[in-house]
Structure formats: C-alpha cells, structure tokens
Motif scaffolding. Structure first.
Motif, PDB file in Angstrom:
ATOM      1  N   THR A   6       0.836  -1.210   0.000  1.00 41.41           N
ATOM      2  CA  THR A   6       0.000   0.000   0.000  1.00 41.41           C
ATOM      3  C   THR A   6       0.868   1.256   0.000  1.00 41.41           C
ATOM      4  O   THR A   6       0.382   2.356   0.294  1.00 41.41           O
ATOM      5  N   GLY A   7       2.153   1.104  -0.282  1.00 44.18           N
ATOM      6  CA  GLY A   7       2.958   2.289  -0.547  1.00 44.18           C
ATOM      7  C   GLY A   7       4.036   2.623   0.472  1.00 44.18           C
ATOM      8  O   GLY A   7       4.800   3.556   0.267  1.00 44.18           O
ATOM      9  N   ASP A   8       4.123   1.860   1.561  1.00 44.67           N
ATOM     10  CA  ASP A   8       5.180   2.187   2.517  1.00 44.67           C
ATOM     11  C   ASP A   8       6.538   1.742   1.954  1.00 44.67           C
ATOM     12  O   ASP A   8       6.695   0.599   1.509  1.00 44.67           O
ATOM     13  N   ALA A   9       7.524   2.648   2.009  1.00 46.32           N
ATOM     14  CA  ALA A   9       8.790   2.363   1.339  1.00 46.32           C
ATOM     15  C   ALA A   9       9.522   1.191   1.992  1.00 46.32           C
ATOM     16  O   ALA A   9      10.082   0.329   1.310  1.00 46.32           O
TER      17      ALA A   9
ATOM     18  N   ASP B 202       2.013   4.979   5.002  1.00 45.71           N
ATOM     19  CA  ASP B 202       0.904   4.770   4.071  1.00 45.71           C
ATOM     20  C   ASP B 202      -0.404   4.496   4.794  1.00 45.71           C
ATOM     21  O   ASP B 202      -1.226   3.711   4.339  1.00 45.71           O
ATOM     22  N   PHE B 203      -0.591   5.163   5.955  1.00 45.77           N
ATOM     23  CA  PHE B 203      -1.768   4.817   6.747  1.00 45.77           C
ATOM     24  C   PHE B 203      -3.068   5.034   5.969  1.00 45.77           C
ATOM     25  O   PHE B 203      -3.992   4.230   6.057  1.00 45.77           O
ATOM     26  N   GLU B 204      -3.106   6.106   5.196  1.00 49.66           N
ATOM     27  CA  GLU B 204      -4.358   6.417   4.482  1.00 49.66           C
ATOM     28  C   GLU B 204      -4.726   5.275   3.522  1.00 49.66           C
ATOM     29  O   GLU B 204      -5.849   4.777   3.521  1.00 49.66           O
ATOM     30  N   GLU B 205      -3.735   4.836   2.728  1.00 51.22           N
ATOM     31  CA  GLU B 205      -4.020   3.771   1.749  1.00 51.22           C
ATOM     32  C   GLU B 205      -4.285   2.439   2.461  1.00 51.22           C
ATOM     33  O   GLU B 205      -5.172   1.688   2.075  1.00 51.22           O
ATOM     34  N   LEU B 206      -3.491   2.207   3.511  1.00 52.93           N
ATOM     35  CA  LEU B 206      -3.640   0.936   4.224  1.00 52.93           C
ATOM     36  C   LEU B 206      -5.017   0.845   4.876  1.00 52.93           C
ATOM     37  O   LEU B 206      -5.701  -0.187   4.780  1.00 52.93           O
TER      38      LEU B 206
ATOM     39  N   LEU C 173     -10.561  -1.240   5.006  1.00 51.87           N
ATOM     40  CA  LEU C 173     -12.020  -1.021   4.924  1.00 51.87           C
ATOM     41  C   LEU C 173     -12.608  -1.798   3.747  1.00 51.87           C
ATOM     42  O   LEU C 173     -13.680  -2.381   3.851  1.00 51.87           O
ATOM     43  N   ALA C 174     -11.876  -1.789   2.633  1.00 52.32           N
ATOM     44  CA  ALA C 174     -12.384  -2.508   1.455  1.00 52.32           C
ATOM     45  C   ALA C 174     -12.421  -4.017   1.719  1.00 52.32           C
ATOM     46  O   ALA C 174     -13.283  -4.721   1.212  1.00 52.32           O
TER      47      ALA C 174
END
Ligand SMILES: Nc1ncnc2c1ncn2[C@@H]1O[C@H](COP(=O)(O)OP(=O)(O)OP(=O)(O)O)[C@@H](O)[C@H]1O
Length: 642
Positions: A332-335, A507-511, A516-517
């Motif tokens: 989800t985007g965390d480096a 990446d908390f927002e995406e995670l 939720l999804a």
C-alpha cells in the motif's frame, strides 16, 4: 430423530428422566435418550427460564463470521436455494459454526420474527449445554444428521419447532459447521432431513473444490455419469501420492476411515499409482478413467491435478517487469515494506530461507503467505505452524509425523507430519524463537539433510519445501545468549526482512482504505478526515491486527445509509485510548483571526484540507509539509470541521 417417538412413550420417558435422572431404555430413540441425558447432566430444566441472553455481541459475532468466512461464502447460495424449497412452510434455514453459535440465517420474515423469540438468530448459541436437545446442538454432539420434532426438544419453549440439522465436515473430517432447517412443528416435512443432509454435502463439495484447495483431486463414482453430481466422491491427493483428504462419499467408496487420511498411499486403495493416473490423464484429460479398488470392485475417476503437477518442467519464468504478484497486492505504498517485498522476491525461486522479523501484528504471516503465492511454489501447499501455540509434546509428532504404533495415544495408522505435508510448497514456522531447544536440533537435521525420519523410526523420506520463518523476538540476541541454537539461526536466516511497525509506516491512508475494502467489499467506506488523522498518529501497539479489529468494530456500528466512519463509531475503550494518547489543545475558535502561531498553523491546515476536499496527499503538497507531519497536525486538532 427416527423412529418417531410416540407421544405417550415420549411423555413417559421424559417423566422418568426428570424423576430419576436417567432415561429408561426402549421408550425413545437412543440418540434422543442420550441427548436428554446430556441435557439433564448439564443441569437444565425443561420449563426453567433461560439465563440472561447469551447472544454474542456484534463485535464478537463479526469476528466469528470473519473466522468462518469461507464456510459462509459457500453456504449462502445453498441456504438460499434450500429456502426456496421450503418457502411455503414457515421455515428458517440456519448455519451454525462448529461451536453451535448461529452465524447466518435465511428465512420467512414472519417466521424469522417468531424464531428470534426463541433465539434462532445470528449470535445465539444452540449448543446442547445452553438449550438442551435440539437439532443443531445434538447434530454437533452426535456428529450426525439429526431431526428433533416438537416435544422431543428438551426445553418446552422450543416445542413448537421441528428442526433438521446436518454437520458440514472438512476434507479431513473436521467439523466446520451445522446446517439446519427449523419449521413450525405442524409444518414439518418427512423429507427435510434428507434435503438438509444433501445441502450440507453440496457445501462440503464446494469447499473441497474451491480455489483455496491446493491438493490434486480425484472425483470418483461407481458410474462415469455420477462424476460431477452431488453424490460423487472427492478424494484429495498430495503431490507425492498420499490420500490426504476426501468427502464422505469418497471415504465410503474406498472403504477408508477419517483416521486413515494422511497415512495411506493411493496404491493402497486403488490398483494404480499416481504416476500412471497422471499419465492417463495427460492422454485424455476430460475422460473418466476406469479404476479398480483393491478388492476388484470397479470405479470411475476423473483426475483434476493442481497446476504444479501438469505444468511442463521448463515453464517460462515469470516476467521480470513491474511485479503484479500477491506481494504487490499487499503493497500500500510504505517504502520500508516495499523494500522488504522486493528483497523477498529475489529469493523466492532460490533455495534461500526467508526470515521475517517484526513486532506482533505487523503482518508477518500475511507477508509469508503472499511471498509463497508470488513464487514458483504457489500451487503447492502453504503449511503454517505456530511454534508458540502448539503444546510442546505435540510439536514433535505434528512436525515429524510418526509410524503406526509409535506411541500410545497416536493414531493407529501413524501420520505423515507437517514437514511432509509441506512437500512441494512452503513451510512457514511462525514464532520460531519459541521452539523448544531439543526440537531445534531435530529441525536443523531435517533442514540439512532434506529428509524426515518419522517418530518410531523407519526409512527417511525426502522432503522439498521452501522455508519461511518469522519471529517477533530479537533472534540474533537469543542465539548469542544461548536461548536459540546459533547454527539453526544461521540456517534459517538466508535473508532477513524486517516489517515496519504500523506507527512508522507512511501509508496509513491507503492501508486503512484497503482494510475497509477488505472488511466491507461491497460498500465504499471512508474515514472522516479528523478521525483518519487521529488514527494515523496513533501508536498502535497491536499494529495492523489491532487496526483491522478497530475498523471492523467501527464498520459494524455504521447504519446502512452511512458511508463515513466517525469518532462515535469507534469502540469506547479505543476512543479513550486515542484521547489519552493525543491530549489535544482546545480547538481554535471560528469567526476571529488566528491569535498566535499555533492557531495560524491550525487554520492553514484546515484551509488546505477544505480546499483539497480532505485529500491528505494534496493538502500536504499544498502546505509544503510531509503527510506524516500533516497527520500529526490534524491529530492535534481532531475536532476540526473537516
Ligand atoms: N498487508 C496487509 N494488508 C491488510 N491487512 C493486513 C496486512 N497484513 C496484515 N494484515 C492484518 O493484520 C492481521 C495480523 O497479521 P499477521 O497475522 O500476518 O501478523 P503477524 O505479524 O504474523 O502477527 P504475530 O506476530 O502476532 O503472529 C491480519 O489478520 C490482517 O487483518
């Protein structure tokens, strides 16, 4: 419960049971007598009031449904179909988990209301301990299909019901749940029990043939036309030709018992070895093959090999372009997480063991499973063992297997053991730091020699699996201080990757959106920006596991028309935890200009968020600060209007 008990015999038997504490023989069906006896032994009274309602709270029910997701998914269409068959008879179709707690219902709204008054509703337990003789609880106790009519129910309040229930079993004979139809007693139908039993079989077969199943399947029937029907036998075979599972029809056709699963090679039940079956399958993949049982009886079988078995040995390697594998789907985007995944990908097709380190709940097991699904062994089994959760005396026999009669209490036929079950796939040893030292020595030997000697001796058996281990302890330190074998540490540590704790991820927002999804796949949900900010700035001692659990509860609190999670949806104790963590200053007042630097900064943040309609990344860019800093600032002002 058959034969049907005559009302008089029933009354007499019940009276005797209540007066003398035991059921007289010969008056009622034996199963009923046993169940009544259990009910009395539990201290239940037929007319007694039930204690306080014992239904699971919504959160616990949510978790329970989550645990039985696969069963629920495969049962729902069958339950709807069943309900269509009994639509006119005031009935409810019910699914219970293996402990007797109802996890799903489907039925006539009028009768559902009535059924709810006797707690035939999701979250209620129908274990015999709570409700005495009843089809669900008694099918569970007897592990067999059961019908309980009217006054056969132990509690008089349930006497208006007639219920038919059948257990749903896994391919290894484990109880997965109970399927039940309950109707008004006066509307009971003599065919209902047969209908429920067939439906339970349909669910079992769906579970065996679903995508989650990684074994080869042999579909069997006495006639070729019977293959593909609900009556077919389905046998599960491991890559090295052992019978590892099957539905009840397959076991009956091959005269096998559940206890024999995992310890019988195919050629011991059929007159054919797996290699021959496979080569015939390659010649005519869609044609049922004529087979013979060892006693000469004719059978037909259709092999459905896993992709690993049919794939030509020199398959083209996966493209080296941007990864679209299972690991990428978790990204989800965390480096730091992405780097760990990229490193892991490099060793998936090599004999290099992977060690995943990280705090509890950061997603080590999910990472391991995704690594398996991303590598060349993805069609082989993924066998996960939690070394901390397994009782010490069991680990050895579970891992290494044992020969017939190797020890008292073991299965008569012996057991291949989990190391062999992982053959062709991945062995995941979770919490390896908690493995007893003596077993570490044996495991080391298996890893060095790549063969297993079952308890009780015998020929060593070659095993081939990818090894992934995980630990939330500093294994290196444990090894230095003698708490973990140093040589085993070096053997399992081909490549170590460290997964970051949630509080350090960027990446908390995406995670959270991903979580939720996962929780509500059919419903687009979002977090209110202020709540998102507070959650992103939280320290999350339980990491992703805690976060997923908080969001799951919050989703359960949403009304059907709502799509945004707010503070008041959070569990109370977690709200308190958040409040404590972020002792925020009072919100800036509106309608007057900012009075100091802090208010100025707060108002700029609000303005940017408003302009960007809550989009954190855009707002951070607009303010020229990092998203983490923006989250922190938002958390300090979580009562703001955004
Ligand atoms: N990448 C991910 N995306 C979404 N949810 C995840 C992800 N990884 C883990 N989770 C969630 O976090 C929970 C815990 O994950 P997992 O069991 O893999 O953690 P762990 O590090 O192995 O924990 P432990 O050390 O306690 O065994 C999962 O049940 C799932 O809800």
């Amino acid at each position: 419960m058959r034969p049907l008990s005559a009302p008089l015999a029933l009354r007499q038997a019940r009276q005797h049971l209540l007066e003398f504490g035991h059921c007289p023989s010969g008056l009622v069906d034996e199963r009923l007598a046993r169940s009544w006896q259990r009910s009395v032994d539990e201290g239940l009274r037929p007319t007694g009031r039930l204690g306080a309602p014992d239904n699971l709270e919504q959160h616990a029910l949510w978790l329970l449904r989550g645990r039985h997701q696969e069963l629920l998914a495969h049962s729902r269409p069958v339950m709807e179909y069943l309900f269509e068959q009994v639509r006119d008879s005031q009935s409810v179709v019910v699914l219970a988990g293996p402990c007797g707690t109802l996890v799903d219902t489907c039925g006539d709204p009028y009768f559902l209301g009535k059924a709810e008054r006797v707690a035939l509703t999701s979250g209620a337990s129908w274990h015999e301990k709570q409700r005495g003789t009843n089809a669900i609880g008694t099918a569970l106790a007897e592990m067999a299909p059961v019908e309980v009519q009217g006054a056969e129910h132990f509690l008089e309040r349930n006497g208006f019901l007639t219920c038919s229930a059948a257990p749903i079993l896994s391919g290894t004979g484990q109880l997965l749940g109970i399927l039940d139809i309950s109707s008004e007693h006066s509307r009971g139908n003599p065919h209902t029990l047969g209908l429920v039993s067939t439906a339970a079989q349909m669910i079992e077969n769906r579970l065996l043939t679903s995508g989650g199943q990684r074994h080869m399947r042999l579909h069997l029937h006495a006639h070729p036309e019977g293959i593909g029907t609900v009556a077919e036998g389905i046998l599960l075979l491991s890559g090295d030709g052992w019978v590892v599972g099957g539905n009840r029809a397959a076991l009956a056709l091959l005269r096998l018992s559940v206890a024999q699963l995992g310890s019988v090679p195919l050629e011991q039940v059929l007159d054919m070895r797996l290699e021959e079956l496979l080569s015939r399958h390659h010649r005519r993949p869609d044609a049922p093959q004529a087979l013979r049982r060892h006693d000469g009886a004719a059978l037909f079988g259709l092999l459905v090999p896993d992709r690993r078995t049919v794939r030509p040995p020199a398959a083209t390697p996966p493209a080296a372009a941007a990864p679209h594998d299972a690991l990428a789907r978790l990204d989800t985007g965390d480096a730091r997480w992405r780097t760990a995944a990229a490193k892991a990908r490099r060793v998936l097709d090599k004999p290099i063991p992977l060690l995943i380190q990280g705090e509890s709940g950061v997603g080590k097991e999910w990472f391991a499973r995704a690594a398996h699904d991303s590598g060349p062994r993805q069609d082989g089994p993924f066998v996960a063992i939690n070394c901390a959760a397994m009782p010490e005396p069991l680990i050895e026999s579970e891992l290494f297997g044992y020969r017939p009669g190797a020890f008292t209490g073991g299965r008569r036929e012996g057991r291949p053991g989990l190391l062999r079950e992982a053959h062709g796939g991945t062995l995941f040893l979770d919490e390896i730091g908690d493995m007893p030292l003596a077993l570490q020595t044996r495991l080391l030997r298996v890893l060095q020699e790549r063969q297993v000697v079952p308890l009780g001796g015998g020929q060593p058996i070659a095993v081939d699996f990818a090894l992934v281990c995980a630990s939330n302890r500093a294994l290196r330190e444990d090894a230095d201080q003698g708490r973990f074998r140093a040589d085993l540490y070096y053997r399992i540590n081909g490549l170590t990757v460290e997964l970051p704790p949630l509080r350090e991820r960027t990446d908390f927002e995406e995670l959270s959106a991903r979580l939720l999804a996962q929780i509500e796949p059919a419903r687009p949900l979002r977090l209110a920006p202020a709540l998102l900010a507070a959650l992103a700035a939280h320290r999350w001692p339980g990491n992703l596991r805690q976060c997923a659990s908080v969001l799951r509860t919050a989703c359960a609190m949403l009304d059907a028309a709502e799509d945004t999670l707010e503070w008041h949806h959070l569990p109370d104790d977690f709200q308190a935890e958040l409040q404590k963590a972020s002792r925020r200053p009072p919100p800036a007042q509106t309608g007057r200009p900012p009075q100091n630097l802090e208010e100025l900064s707060r108002s700029a943040v609000r303005q940017a968020l408003e302009n960007c309609r809550g989009n954190i990344s855009q707002a951070a860019r607009m303010l020229g600060i990092s998203r983490q800093t923006l989250y922190r600032k938002m958390a300090q002002d979580k009562t703001g209007p955004y």
